[in-house]
Design a protein around this motif. Structure first.
Motif, mmCIF file in Angstrom:
data_model
loop_
_atom_site.group_PDB
_atom_site.id
_atom_site.type_symbol
_atom_site.label_atom_id
_atom_site.label_comp_id
_atom_site.label_asym_id
_atom_site.label_seq_id
_atom_site.Cartn_x
_atom_site.Cartn_y
_atom_site.Cartn_z
ATOM 1 N N SER A 118 1.024 -1.268 -0.042
ATOM 2 C CA SER A 118 0.089 0.077 0.021
ATOM 3 C C SER A 118 0.909 1.098 -0.025
ATOM 4 O O SER A 118 2.093 1.029 0.339
ATOM 5 N N ASP A 119 0.303 2.386 0.017
ATOM 6 C CA ASP A 119 0.871 3.662 -0.192
ATOM 7 C C ASP A 119 1.714 3.971 1.186
ATOM 8 O O ASP A 119 2.629 4.548 1.291
ATOM 9 N N GLU A 120 0.904 3.611 2.174
ATOM 10 C CA GLU A 120 1.450 3.662 3.647
ATOM 11 C C GLU A 120 2.489 3.074 3.938
ATOM 12 O O GLU A 120 3.323 3.378 4.213
ATOM 13 N N GLN A 121 2.540 1.778 3.224
ATOM 14 C CA GLN A 121 3.810 0.784 3.355
ATOM 15 C C GLN A 121 4.949 1.442 2.666
ATOM 16 O O GLN A 121 6.241 1.385 3.146
ATOM 17 N N LEU A 122 4.814 2.026 1.453
ATOM 18 C CA LEU A 122 5.530 2.659 0.737
ATOM 19 C C LEU A 122 6.236 3.934 1.346
ATOM 20 O O LEU A 122 7.416 4.276 1.352
ATOM 21 N N GLY A 123 5.412 4.497 1.985
ATOM 22 C CA GLY A 123 5.585 5.440 3.001
ATOM 23 C C GLY A 123 6.830 5.353 4.178
ATOM 24 O O GLY A 123 7.573 5.949 4.357
ATOM 25 N N TRP A 124 6.528 4.054 4.626
ATOM 26 C CA TRP A 124 7.463 3.588 5.667
ATOM 27 C C TRP A 124 8.659 3.311 5.270
ATOM 28 O O TRP A 124 9.902 3.276 5.494
ATOM 29 N N VAL A 125 8.667 2.513 3.827
ATOM 30 C CA VAL A 125 9.999 2.405 3.344
ATOM 31 C C VAL A 125 10.848 3.603 3.061
ATOM 32 O O VAL A 125 12.018 3.751 3.120
#
Length: 423
Positions: free
Chosen positions: A43-50
């Motif tokens: 998800s984009d939230e997971q990409l945000g954590w990356v």
């Protein structure tokens, strides 16, 4: 000719290549976020954590490296940067999922911070009679490297080259500066230690705390928006990576010629003008489509161009007792703030997309609306900065700080560029 000059020039080239690697990782990561999401089902939230891991690793390395520079020396710090760059890039290419991307991206961020911690004082020591000019030229390569990386990512994406190849391309300059470390002779550095007690006390100044809070907003406006450029503007009818290349090209030129502007304008005036310009630019981007996206992006680039270096300049000018620690802390906290806002920006994109899908919009329109919604949210940050920098402008103008015995143009010209970042 002074025999140390060729050695210094070789080390300067080494540092510029290392900083180019730093900024290329930023640009190419921005260009492949969509591919990473598709490849790993993130998800984009997971990409945000990356993304957050890169911005978290950077301040950790910068602050640790600043403390250890006298005991380790520039060569060991830059060698540490090379090792972390090499490991981080290889682990990114071979990552099998979300966890692998988190670890590899943190290593890359730590490498980027180590480059800054090692190269800034090295260049200052190598050119004792020409610090300002050479540090200006060095820091041009942050937006300059983003320009190179953005064009490279755009070209490789259009040629249907996978994200692994794009990340692999960064290995070329990485290996080059790693080889140069082995072949270069580094100068002896000053091992003398200095007490930081007075610096620590000065960090509690209300003005310094105010500047730090402003830095968390200005850094997020600049770096947060740029890092998500592909996801935010991918459906706008304009090329996100070409926009990123254009913006960073403008920033590189502007920073190269920053000295003349800083000589003539109070730094708080520059910050206020930057906040207004970035607010107008980001607001127009939230409304624009097609070719107008490029126009609004130019305004945005002009707005964020001087944020980072001028914030450092204000600390150097108005809070000199914080010393190098104050400059390192405000830069590190700025990067840390960006790391914390990245997952939030990702969540904004996820939520905006879901809201658009609930309205039964087409796929392209859904992405366009989601991107514009996020830009509208981000425009709140420069609006808050307009208010904050207006207060700062009048406070400095009315206080004794504005009547320093040292001409402001001389002090800023010497100090603002010493730790200029781009981000």
């Amino acid at each position: 000719m002074n025999p140390t000059v060729p050695k210094a020039n070789r080390l300067f080239v080494l540092c510029c290549i290392a900083l180019t690697v730093t900024s290329m990782t930023f640009a190419i990561r921005a260009g492949i976020l969509g591919q990473l999401g598709s490849s790993y089902g993130l998800s984009d939230e997971q990409l945000g954590w990356v993304n957050a891991m890169a911005f978290l690793g950077f301040p950790i390395a910068t602050m640790i490296g600043g403390v250890l520079y006298n005991s380790m020396g520039a060569k060991k710090l830059i060698a540490l940067a090379f090792i972390c760059h090499l490991l981080g890039l290889i682990l990114t290419i071979t990552a099998e999922g979300f966890l692998g991307l988190l670890i590899s991206t943190f290593l890359i961020g730590f490498a980027n911070g180590s480059v800054e911690a090692g190269c800034n004082p090295l260049i200052a020591e190598s050119y004792p009679d020409n610090k300002t000019t050479m540090l200006n030229r060095f820091h041009v390569w942050f937006p300059g490297g983003i320009f190179i990386g953005a064009l490279l990512s755009s070209t490789m994406t259009q040629a249907d080259m996978g994200w692994q190849l794009q990340v692999g391309a960064i290995l070329v300059p990485t290996v080059i500066y790693g080889f140069m470390i082995l072949k270069s002779q580094f100068p002896q550095f000053d091992r003398s230690s200095h007490s930081t007690l007075d610096n620590l006390k000065s960090l509690l100044s209300p003005l310094y705390i105010f500047l730090v809070l402003c830095m968390t907003l200005s850094a997020t406006v600049e770096l947060g928006t740029q890092q998500w450029i592909e996801r935010i503007l991918g459906a706008s009818g304009a090329s996100p990576m070409l926009i990123l290349a254009m913006m960073t090209g403008i920033m590189a030129v502007g920073r190269f010629f920053a000295g003349a502007l800083v000589h003539r304008i109070n730094p708080t005036g520059i910050l206020l003008a930057s906040a207004v310009c970035s607010f107008v630019g980001i607001y127009l981007m939230s409304q624009a489509e097609g070719s107008m996206v490029y126009v609004s992006a130019i305004l945005f680039a002009l707005g964020v161009m001087y944020f980072w270096p001028t914030m450092l300049g204000c600390v150097a000018e108005y809070q000199p007792k914080t010393g190098a620690l104050g400059l390192s802390m405000i830069g590190g906290i700025g990067m840390f703030a960006v790391s914390m806002w990245n997952p939030v920006i990702g969540r904004w994109i996820d939520n905006a997309r879901q809201d658009a899908q609930a309205q039964n919009l087409g796929a392209d329109m859904t992405e366009l609306v989601a991107g514009q919604t996020v830009l509208s949210n981000l425009s709140i940050f420069p609006f808050m900065l307009i208010v904050a920098f207006t207060c700062l402008f009048f406070y400095i103008r009315r206080s004794k700080l504005a009547t320093s015995s040292t001409p402001i143009e001389d002090k800023i010209n010497q100090k603002i560029t010493f730790l200029r970042h781009d981000s």
